[in-house]
Design an enzyme around this catalytic site. Structure first.
Site, PDB file in Angstrom:
ATOM      1  N   GLU A  27     -10.149  -6.557  -9.745  1.00 61.17           N
ATOM      2  CA  GLU A  27      -8.812  -6.706 -10.339  1.00 61.17           C
ATOM      3  C   GLU A  27      -8.674  -5.870 -11.605  1.00 61.17           C
ATOM      4  O   GLU A  27      -7.637  -5.251 -11.839  1.00 61.17           O
ATOM      5  CB  GLU A  27      -8.515  -8.183 -10.650  1.00 61.17           C
ATOM      6  CG  GLU A  27      -8.490  -9.099  -9.429  1.00 61.17           C
ATOM      7  CD  GLU A  27      -7.279  -8.862  -8.521  1.00 61.17           C
ATOM      8  OE1 GLU A  27      -6.429  -8.014  -8.839  1.00 61.17           O
ATOM      9  OE2 GLU A  27      -7.203  -9.544  -7.467  1.00 61.17           O
TER      10      GLU A  27
ATOM     11  N   ARG B 155      -6.036  -2.697 -11.666  1.00 60.51           N
ATOM     12  CA  ARG B 155      -4.864  -2.880 -12.540  1.00 60.51           C
ATOM     13  C   ARG B 155      -5.044  -2.159 -13.876  1.00 60.51           C
ATOM     14  O   ARG B 155      -4.145  -1.445 -14.330  1.00 60.51           O
ATOM     15  CB  ARG B 155      -4.611  -4.374 -12.803  1.00 60.51           C
ATOM     16  CG  ARG B 155      -4.360  -5.152 -11.516  1.00 60.51           C
ATOM     17  CD  ARG B 155      -3.959  -6.587 -11.802  1.00 60.51           C
ATOM     18  NE  ARG B 155      -4.145  -7.403 -10.597  1.00 60.51           N
ATOM     19  CZ  ARG B 155      -3.426  -8.457 -10.289  1.00 60.51           C
ATOM     20  NH1 ARG B 155      -2.459  -8.857 -11.078  1.00 60.51           N
ATOM     21  NH2 ARG B 155      -3.678  -9.151  -9.189  1.00 60.51           N
TER      22      ARG B 155
ATOM     23  N   GLU C 298       3.706  -5.489  -0.758  1.00 58.43           N
ATOM     24  CA  GLU C 298       3.241  -4.708   0.396  1.00 58.43           C
ATOM     25  C   GLU C 298       4.363  -4.195   1.314  1.00 58.43           C
ATOM     26  O   GLU C 298       4.315  -3.056   1.790  1.00 58.43           O
ATOM     27  CB  GLU C 298       2.220  -5.514   1.218  1.00 58.43           C
ATOM     28  CG  GLU C 298       0.868  -5.689   0.524  1.00 58.43           C
ATOM     29  CD  GLU C 298       0.886  -6.742  -0.584  1.00 58.43           C
ATOM     30  OE1 GLU C 298       1.824  -7.577  -0.595  1.00 58.43           O
ATOM     31  OE2 GLU C 298      -0.013  -6.732  -1.441  1.00 58.43           O
TER      32      GLU C 298
ATOM     33  N   THR D  75      -4.480   0.923  -4.940  1.00 58.69           N
ATOM     34  CA  THR D  75      -3.948  -0.258  -4.249  1.00 58.69           C
ATOM     35  C   THR D  75      -3.069  -1.113  -5.176  1.00 58.69           C
ATOM     36  O   THR D  75      -2.471  -2.089  -4.745  1.00 58.69           O
ATOM     37  CB  THR D  75      -5.083  -1.091  -3.622  1.00 58.69           C
ATOM     38  OG1 THR D  75      -4.521  -2.057  -2.743  1.00 58.69           O
ATOM     39  CG2 THR D  75      -5.937  -1.771  -4.678  1.00 58.69           C
TER      40      THR D  75
ATOM     41  N   ASP E  70      -8.402  -6.273   3.404  1.00 55.23           N
ATOM     42  CA  ASP E  70      -7.263  -5.343   3.479  1.00 55.23           C
ATOM     43  C   ASP E  70      -7.495  -3.948   2.889  1.00 55.23           C
ATOM     44  O   ASP E  70      -7.437  -2.928   3.591  1.00 55.23           O
ATOM     45  CB  ASP E  70      -6.016  -5.982   2.846  1.00 55.23           C
ATOM     46  CG  ASP E  70      -6.265  -6.596   1.451  1.00 55.23           C
ATOM     47  OD1 ASP E  70      -7.416  -6.576   0.989  1.00 55.23           O
ATOM     48  OD2 ASP E  70      -5.301  -7.099   0.842  1.00 55.23           O
TER      49      ASP E  70
HETATM   50  C1  DMJ Z   1      -2.287  -6.347  -5.786  1.00 54.75           C
HETATM   51  O1  DMJ Z   1      -3.103  -6.672  -6.825  1.00 54.75           O
HETATM   52  C2  DMJ Z   1      -2.856  -5.250  -4.948  1.00 54.75           C
HETATM   53  O2  DMJ Z   1      -1.863  -4.669  -4.183  1.00 54.75           O
HETATM   54  C3  DMJ Z   1      -3.972  -5.701  -4.067  1.00 54.75           C
HETATM   55  O3  DMJ Z   1      -4.433  -4.699  -3.226  1.00 54.75           O
HETATM   56  C4  DMJ Z   1      -3.514  -6.855  -3.230  1.00 54.75           C
HETATM   57  N1  DMJ Z   1      -2.935  -7.891  -4.004  1.00 54.75           N
HETATM   58  C5  DMJ Z   1      -1.970  -7.568  -5.007  1.00 54.75           C
HETATM   59  C6  DMJ Z   1      -0.537  -7.511  -4.531  1.00 54.75           C
HETATM   60  O4  DMJ Z   1      -0.201  -8.322  -3.518  1.00 54.75           O
END
Ligand code: DMJ
Length: 672
Positions: free
Chosen positions: A303, A307, A572, A661, A436
């Site tokens: 995370e 981020r 998403e 992501t 995912d």
């Molecule tokens: C985000 O932190 C990222 O997109 C991650 O890959 C999946 N979860 C959240 C958003 O849903």
């Protein structure tokens, strides 16, 4: 020739005799400058000239007039461009006083948003700098955006020149070997060496190499609405949660996860892209003065990488401001202890201040998605710093996972043990939570590295075949194609909203030369993801749906269990809509996104500032607000909305940037 006689004789003069009237004579003594007097006197003088003198004067005027017209046309253009240039210069003033932009000539400062958004003023979005590597696109595209004439911008005419060059490059490369993977023909790069070995010199931000900057494209009404939503969300964060991780908009307070201003960092590049100069400046000050990583705090490696590290790196690239790179280096170094494990598969948690790392209390396992979705960021950090330790650490994880047994036709289990390095909890396969972004990062690393790392591509292609073979089904009655889950041989028609990243990723792969089948699948899946919103009472998707497989059983494809009916403002689906619109130009994707956006506004907007997650998407009269705005709402959801509603393919050009992501764009590497 100049003769001596001519030099000595007095010059010949024409004399005009003027007879003054008594009034004129009187006037001569005093100053009479009345208009009537001047007009009369000129006319009289003109009449007193001989015909020859008048003709000479008229010819002279005619000659001067012709010269004037000619010189205007030749001087006009440069003058015009000079005027434009000085306007451009004004626009490229640094966003932040004292901040040195890497290339101020090409990097526009964020636009100041008009406070009166209700009037929809014409605002202009930030353009990221040109391609970090000076290319306009990959040479092996099979699917190109069918941009209509009206949507092509003047600059794109230049692409013809580029196309010829690309064609020449392509012909040259057909001499070289071609990788073929079950129908997909992919042209490999000349080098099979992984980029890690090429890290020598620190890289400059993409903005440093930027050259030309297009005219900014005015914002659409939908983009302006997104801008307004962002400012509303930001106002809540600024008023009640400034410098903290997440806003609690109903209680007008905040929650802390890592204590690192998560929302603020996640939102930095969104503000840059949306052109919110004042907000960006204020946030930058906080990063400069208050963001401290030397803290006794446990953070989740994944995370904080996607981020914080991702957000800092992309903001560095967009703004050219070295502050963000310094901060990225700091946190990157502090995350490195996570890799000190017997297997080199990183632990889930790191203490930033102490330099220690550990797995969760109850297990020595890490999540597969987490350890394989930090690569884009660490690799980019190596490229920027010239220190290959970051890239080596994450590449090792990918190489190891590539060789592991326990996969099912490319599909991976959800856990991996940090001691043994082996997958655990075998036999369960999903494209949702815990797996995912493994799939997403296979493709994206391959793209980031210039499409040279064949193992990544192989794993990606194999996995998509695995999805088709084991996880795809069609629902009833609408026959929606969805991705279910497999548990020890049993198929479950369950699909997380998280899986809706997949249509976008498939489309990105197809855009980069992979099988056209992937695009077909992407089209089918994005329709399903849209239906996950459209078939629900609030028009917002729940966290998880179960698809109906029974033709007799009712009229809805989507079923929702009570425990799954929350919505966390996740990105998403809009993320995938953005990719689909970029690559197809089909406006239905914008319209679907607009519906979703309006429903967010209707059911999740908190009047006093901010947006909130909700507990019940099935109850429009009381969606049960949860009192939390996730950082990814600003980092991802609103950013992808804004990009979806833009017709400007250069607003984060997908041939130049790859999104991590968490929707932070990082440059695609060019040739070394
Ligand atoms: C985000 O932190 C990222 O997109 C991650 O890959 C999946 N979860 C959240 C958003 O849903």
């Amino acid at each position: 020739m100049y003769s001596a006689a001519a030099a000595t004789s007095p010059p010949r003069r024409d004399f005009i005799s003027v007879t003054l009237s008594p009034e004129e004579a009187a006037g001569a003594g005093g100053y009479n400058n009345s208009k009537a007097w001047r007009r009369r006197s000129c006319w009289r003088k003109w009449k007193q000239l001989s015909r020859l003198q008048r003709s000479v004067i008229l010819c002279l005027f005619a000659f001067l007039a012709i010269c004037g017209v000619l010189s205007y046309t030749s001087v006009g253009e440069p003058w015009k461009s000079l005027t434009n240039k000085s306007l451009d210069d004004q626009r490229t003033e640094p966003a932040i006083p004292g901040l040195k932009l890497a290339n101020p000539a090409v990097l526009p400062a964020p636009q100041k948003a008009d406070p009166n958004l209700g009037d929809y003023p014409e605002l202009l979005p930030q353009k990221p700098p040109r391609a970090p590597h000076g290319r306009r696109g990959p040479s092996n595209l099979q699917i190109r955006a069918p941009w209509r004439d009206g949507r092509l911008k003047p600059q794109q005419d230049l692409s013809r020149v580029g196309e010829e060059q690309l064609q020449a490059d392509k012909e040259e490369r057909t001499e070289k070997s071609v990788i073929s993977w079950r129908g997909a023909v992919i042209e490999p790069d000349q080098s099979t060496e992984p980029p890690s070995s090429k890290i020598k010199e620190p890289e400059k931000p993409s903005s440093v190499e930027a050259e030309d900057q297009k005219e900014p494209v005015p914002l659409s009404r939908r983009q302006l609405a997104v801008l307004q939503a962002f400012r509303h969300a930001w106002r809540g964060y600024r008023d009640f949660a400034w410098g903290h991780d997440e806003l609690k908009p109903l209680s007008k307070s905040y929650s802390e996860w890592f204590g690192l201003g998560l929302t603020l960092i996640d939102a930095l590049d969104t503000m840059w892209i949306l052109g919110l100069k004042e907000e960006f400046e204020e946030a930058r000050k906080w990063v400069a003065n208050d963001l401290v990583f030397d803290k006794n705090v446990d953070v989740n490696l994944f995370e904080s990488t996607i981020r914080i590290l991702g957000g800092l790196l992309s903001t560095y690239h967009l703004s050219g401001d070295s502050l963000f790179l310094e901060k990225a280096k700091d946190i990157g170094n502090r995350l490195m202890p996570a890799f000190r494990t017997p297997s080199k598969i990183p632990y889930s948690d790191v203490n930033l201040g102490r330099g220690t790392a550990h797995p969760p209390r109850w297990t020595a396992d890490s999540t597969v998605a987490e350890v394989t979705s930090i690569q884009l960021e660490f690799r980019e950090l190596s490229r920027l710093t010239g220190d290959d330790k970051f890239q080596k650490a994450v590449d090792e994880v990918m190489k190891h996972v590539h060789t592991l047994s326990g996969k099912n036709d490319g599909l991976v289990p959800m856990f991996i043990n940090t001691n043994s390095g082996q997958f655990t909890h075998l036999g369960v396969y999903t494209l949702g939570a815990r797996a995912d972004s493994y799939y997403e990062y296979l493709l994206k690393q391959w793209i980031q590295g210039g499409k040279k790392e064949n193992e990544l591509l192989e794993d990606y292609m194999r996995a998509i075949e695995g999805v088709k073979k084991h996880l795809l089904q069609r629902s009833q009655p609408k026959k929606l194609t969805f991705v279910g889950e497999l548990a020890h041989g049993h198929f479950s028609a369950k699909m997380d909203h998280l899986v809706c990243f997949l249509p976008g990723t498939l489309a990105l792969g197809a855009h980069n030369g992979l099988s056209a089948d992937h695009m077909k699948l992407a089209e089918a899946l994005i329709e399903t993801c849209y239906q996950m919103y459209a078939q629900v009472e609030t028009g917002l998707s729940p966290e998880i749906v179960h698809f109906n497989l029974d033709a007799e059983k009712g009229h809805k494809d989507v079923e929702i269990k009570p425990a799954d009916r929350h919505n966390l403002l996740r990105p998403e689906t809009v993320e995938s809509l953005f990719y689909m619109y970029r690559f197809t130009g089909d406006r239905k994707y914008q319209d679907w996104g607009w519906e979703i956006f309006q429903n967010f506004n209707k059911y999740t907007r908190v009047p006093t500032g901010g947006y909130t997650s909700i507990n019940n998407v099935q109850n429009p009269s009381n969606p049960e607000p949860r009192d939390k705005m996730e950082s990814f709402f600003l980092g991802e959801t609103l950013k992808y909305m804004f990009l979806l509603f833009s017709d400007d393919i250069d607003l984060i050009n997908l041939d130049q940037y790859v999104f991590n992501t968490e929707a932070h764009p990082l440059p695609i590497w060019g040739p070394a």
